[in-house]
Design an enzyme around this catalytic site. Structure first.
Site, PDB file in Angstrom:
ATOM      1  N   HIS A   1       0.826  -1.220   0.000  1.00  0.00           N
ATOM      2  CA  HIS A   1       0.000   0.000   0.000  1.00  0.00           C
ATOM      3  C   HIS A   1       0.850   1.256   0.000  1.00  0.00           C
ATOM      4  O   HIS A   1       1.817   1.387   0.746  1.00  0.00           O
ATOM      5  CB  HIS A   1      -1.030   0.000   1.131  1.00  0.00           C
ATOM      6  CG  HIS A   1      -0.488  -0.010   2.528  1.00  0.00           C
ATOM      7  ND1 HIS A   1      -0.169   1.133   3.207  1.00  0.00           N
ATOM      8  CD2 HIS A   1      -0.254  -1.030   3.385  1.00  0.00           C
ATOM      9  CE1 HIS A   1       0.242   0.832   4.424  1.00  0.00           C
ATOM     10  NE2 HIS A   1       0.208  -0.481   4.563  1.00  0.00           N
TER      11      HIS A   1
ATOM     12  N   GLU B   1      -5.038   1.771   2.337  1.00  0.00           N
ATOM     13  CA  GLU B   1      -5.111   0.597   3.202  1.00  0.00           C
ATOM     14  C   GLU B   1      -5.297   0.994   4.654  1.00  0.00           C
ATOM     15  O   GLU B   1      -6.032   0.344   5.398  1.00  0.00           O
ATOM     16  CB  GLU B   1      -3.834  -0.250   3.045  1.00  0.00           C
ATOM     17  CG  GLU B   1      -3.872  -1.584   3.768  1.00  0.00           C
ATOM     18  CD  GLU B   1      -3.390  -1.537   5.219  1.00  0.00           C
ATOM     19  OE1 GLU B   1      -3.578  -2.534   5.933  1.00  0.00           O
ATOM     20  OE2 GLU B   1      -2.815  -0.501   5.632  1.00  0.00           O
ATOM     21  N   GLU B   2      -4.649   2.073   5.077  1.00  0.00           N
ATOM     22  CA  GLU B   2      -4.589   2.399   6.496  1.00  0.00           C
ATOM     23  C   GLU B   2      -5.932   2.802   7.095  1.00  0.00           C
ATOM     24  O   GLU B   2      -6.240   2.428   8.218  1.00  0.00           O
ATOM     25  CB  GLU B   2      -3.562   3.512   6.756  1.00  0.00           C
ATOM     26  CG  GLU B   2      -2.110   3.120   6.491  1.00  0.00           C
ATOM     27  CD  GLU B   2      -1.567   2.090   7.470  1.00  0.00           C
ATOM     28  OE1 GLU B   2      -2.349   1.539   8.273  1.00  0.00           O
ATOM     29  OE2 GLU B   2      -0.363   1.822   7.436  1.00  0.00           O
TER      30      GLU B   2
ATOM     31  N   ASP C   1       3.303  -6.462   3.349  1.00  0.00           N
ATOM     32  CA  ASP C   1       2.874  -5.400   4.264  1.00  0.00           C
ATOM     33  C   ASP C   1       3.213  -5.792   5.699  1.00  0.00           C
ATOM     34  O   ASP C   1       2.396  -5.675   6.604  1.00  0.00           O
ATOM     35  CB  ASP C   1       1.371  -5.141   4.123  1.00  0.00           C
ATOM     36  CG  ASP C   1       0.901  -3.945   4.951  1.00  0.00           C
ATOM     37  OD1 ASP C   1       1.758  -3.134   5.354  1.00  0.00           O
ATOM     38  OD2 ASP C   1      -0.312  -3.839   5.201  1.00  0.00           O
TER      39      ASP C   1
ATOM     40  N   HIS D   1       3.228   2.424  12.677  1.00  0.00           N
ATOM     41  CA  HIS D   1       2.328   3.559  12.934  1.00  0.00           C
ATOM     42  C   HIS D   1       2.938   4.605  13.859  1.00  0.00           C
ATOM     43  O   HIS D   1       2.215   5.240  14.639  1.00  0.00           O
ATOM     44  CB  HIS D   1       0.988   3.075  13.517  1.00  0.00           C
ATOM     45  CG  HIS D   1       0.194   2.213  12.590  1.00  0.00           C
ATOM     46  ND1 HIS D   1      -1.011   1.657  12.959  1.00  0.00           N
ATOM     47  CD2 HIS D   1       0.410   1.805  11.316  1.00  0.00           C
ATOM     48  CE1 HIS D   1      -1.493   0.949  11.947  1.00  0.00           C
ATOM     49  NE2 HIS D   1      -0.635   1.015  10.948  1.00  0.00           N
TER      50      HIS D   1
END
Length: 467
Positions: free
Chosen positions: A289, A335-336, A363, A434
């Site tokens: 992504h 995607e997030e 990923d 993240h």
């Protein structure tokens, strides 16, 4: 005795005949296949192309949350990189994506009559509403799970900040399993707390280790339920807050966050492909992504997956290897915080009647390869296992059932496509996931390139022999 001997001979002969197709398949795959795979690794390990691409993506474009100008720049960059490869086709696929903006730097403080004021590290969860400019201050109630929250009831939760403090289960060797056992409190915590009258939510960051950095990530709201502000708190501060609550249960937590959700924005999946020479209508997808969270540089999540996917195409082109089936690299958007790119790709594939043989997603960071997880039928899994002798010399021992990925997941059920997740070593991934420290400097070139060569090798074998 003679009968038993003859029976043994018959059983041996039958077993040998049964094994012959698999043996023939293995013999058919070597030595030429082994030589091709070695070329992939030799080229990848001596190339700096994808590493320099990652440097540009992370340092020149940076964090690229869906809808942001940086995400738009990443789309243009991805298309340019693949245009320069001389592929058979490079194109953009339109997709509308959400646009959430973090706003001012978050403020989090513990205000205790025992210890005074203590600053903490918090990050608004993706999609969170604002506290307002003045922020909110409220007593804190700590829970480990939704069952504990329900037992407290509205009387003990109303007007308070709910603190979800369930840590990773660090007895899991595979850290993805630990993540899976904790992440529900991040996604569902705000709704569950709001139903009982809470005014805000704090969630322990999704990390194995005690750290000062907070880990953001998406959360969800529900129609008809009041939207309350939700933040992640660093694991070290979560431990501190939990300890202080035991000595001062009347302490208050102050949080100020000013995010907002803006109207959806037009964005794109970026797609490049090499047409198959014998079965061009059968497609093998490899992808990651393109978007990332808005803190850090999105290096491991998922810059490495993006450049590895493009590197697969580069290796085929540079080495002059012509695949029998079409290979398509997809740089998925969103995607997030929405998965709209993955869904859009699957919708269009279904509408066009495209045949996908396999889809491989990277990923899980750019760390040392360990293998692949295969979500497919028994025959597909057995076929992959016949290639283990070709893959094991490169450290790819972990070929297990189950796998895939978020972006390729919507393809499930379209024919007999096998969904395959690339599995690097997972021990360090949730140190960076993240966070503001997910930067280019944390990526090792050789580890990342080993992953690209691993993916190219599996793509090649599927292209040659199908599933």
């Amino acid at each position: 005795m003679l009968l038993k001997t003859r029976l043994r001979h018959w059983l041996f002969a039958a077993a040998t005949l049964a094994a012959m197709p698999a043996l023939a398949q293995q013999q058919k795959q070597s030595p030429d296949d082994a030589a091709v795979i070695k070329q992939f690794y030799d080229n990848a390990l001596t190339s700096y192309k994808s590493y320099n691409d990652l440097r540009y993506l992370t340092k020149n474009i940076g964090a690229r949350l869906s809808g942001s100008p940086q995400a738009a720049a990443a789309v243009e960059w991805g298309k340019q990189v693949m245009d320069q490869m001389g592929l058979d086709r490079v194109y953009l696929q339109e997709v509308m994506v959400p646009y959430w903006v973090r706003g001012d730097k978050e403020i989090g403080r513990i205000n205790s009559g025992v210890t005074g004021t203590i600053e903490t590290n918090i990050l608004a969860l993706g999609g969170s509403v604002s506290t307002g400019d003045q922020g909110i201050s409220a007593p804190v109630v700590e829970v480990q799970n939704f069952e504990e929250l329900e037992k407290l009831g509205k009387k003990k939760v109303q007007g308070k900040i709910v603190f979800f403090n369930r840590p990773f289960d660090n007895t899991h060797v595979h850290t993805m399993a630990a993540y899976g056992g904790a992440v529900d409190q991040r996604g569902g915590g705000p709704v569950a707390a709001a139903k009982l009258g809470a005014v805000g939510v704090l969630v322990r960051s999704m990390a194995n280790e005690l750290q000062d950095v907070a880990h953001t990530g998406g959360t969800r709201y529900q129609d008809g339920v009041t939207k309350i502000p939700a933040a992640a708190i660093s694991t070290r501060d979560a431990e501190r807050l939990s300890a202080l609550l035991k000595t001062d249960p009347n302490l208050k937590f102050y949080m100020r966050m000013t995010p907002q959700t803006l109207p959806d924005v037009l964005s794109y999946n970026v797609i490049g492909e090499i047409k198959g020479t014998e079965k061009p209508d059968e497609i093998i997808v490899v992808g990651g992504h393109l978007d990332s969270w808005d803190v850090g540089e999105g290096a491991h999540d998922d810059g490495t997956g993006i450049v590895q996917s493009m590197e697969v195409l580069r290796l085929f082109k540079e080495l002059g290897i012509k695949p029998k089936r079409t290979i398509r690299a997809v740089l998925f958007m969103n995607e997030e915080n929405g998965l709209r790119g993955g869904r859009k790709y699957a919708e269009e594939a279904k509408a066009k009647g495209e045949i996908h043989v396999a889809a491989i997603e990277s990923d899980a960071g750019g760390f040392t390869p360990r293998g692949f997880g295969i979500d497919g039928n028994d025959g597909q899994y057995a076929k992959v296992l016949t290639w283990k002798p070709l893959l094991e010399p490169y450290g790819l021992h972990d070929l297990t059932r189950g796998g895939g990925g978020a972006d390729i997941g919507p393809l499930k059920g379209q024919g007999t496509v096998a969904l395959i997740g690339f599995k690097p070593d997972s021990q360090r991934y949730f140190d960076y996931h993240h966070t503001e420290i997910d930067t280019f400097e944390t990526v090792n070139r050789r580890e990342m390139q080993l992953g690209a060569a691993s993916m190219a090798s599996l793509v090649y074998l599927i292209s040659q022999y199908g599933l």
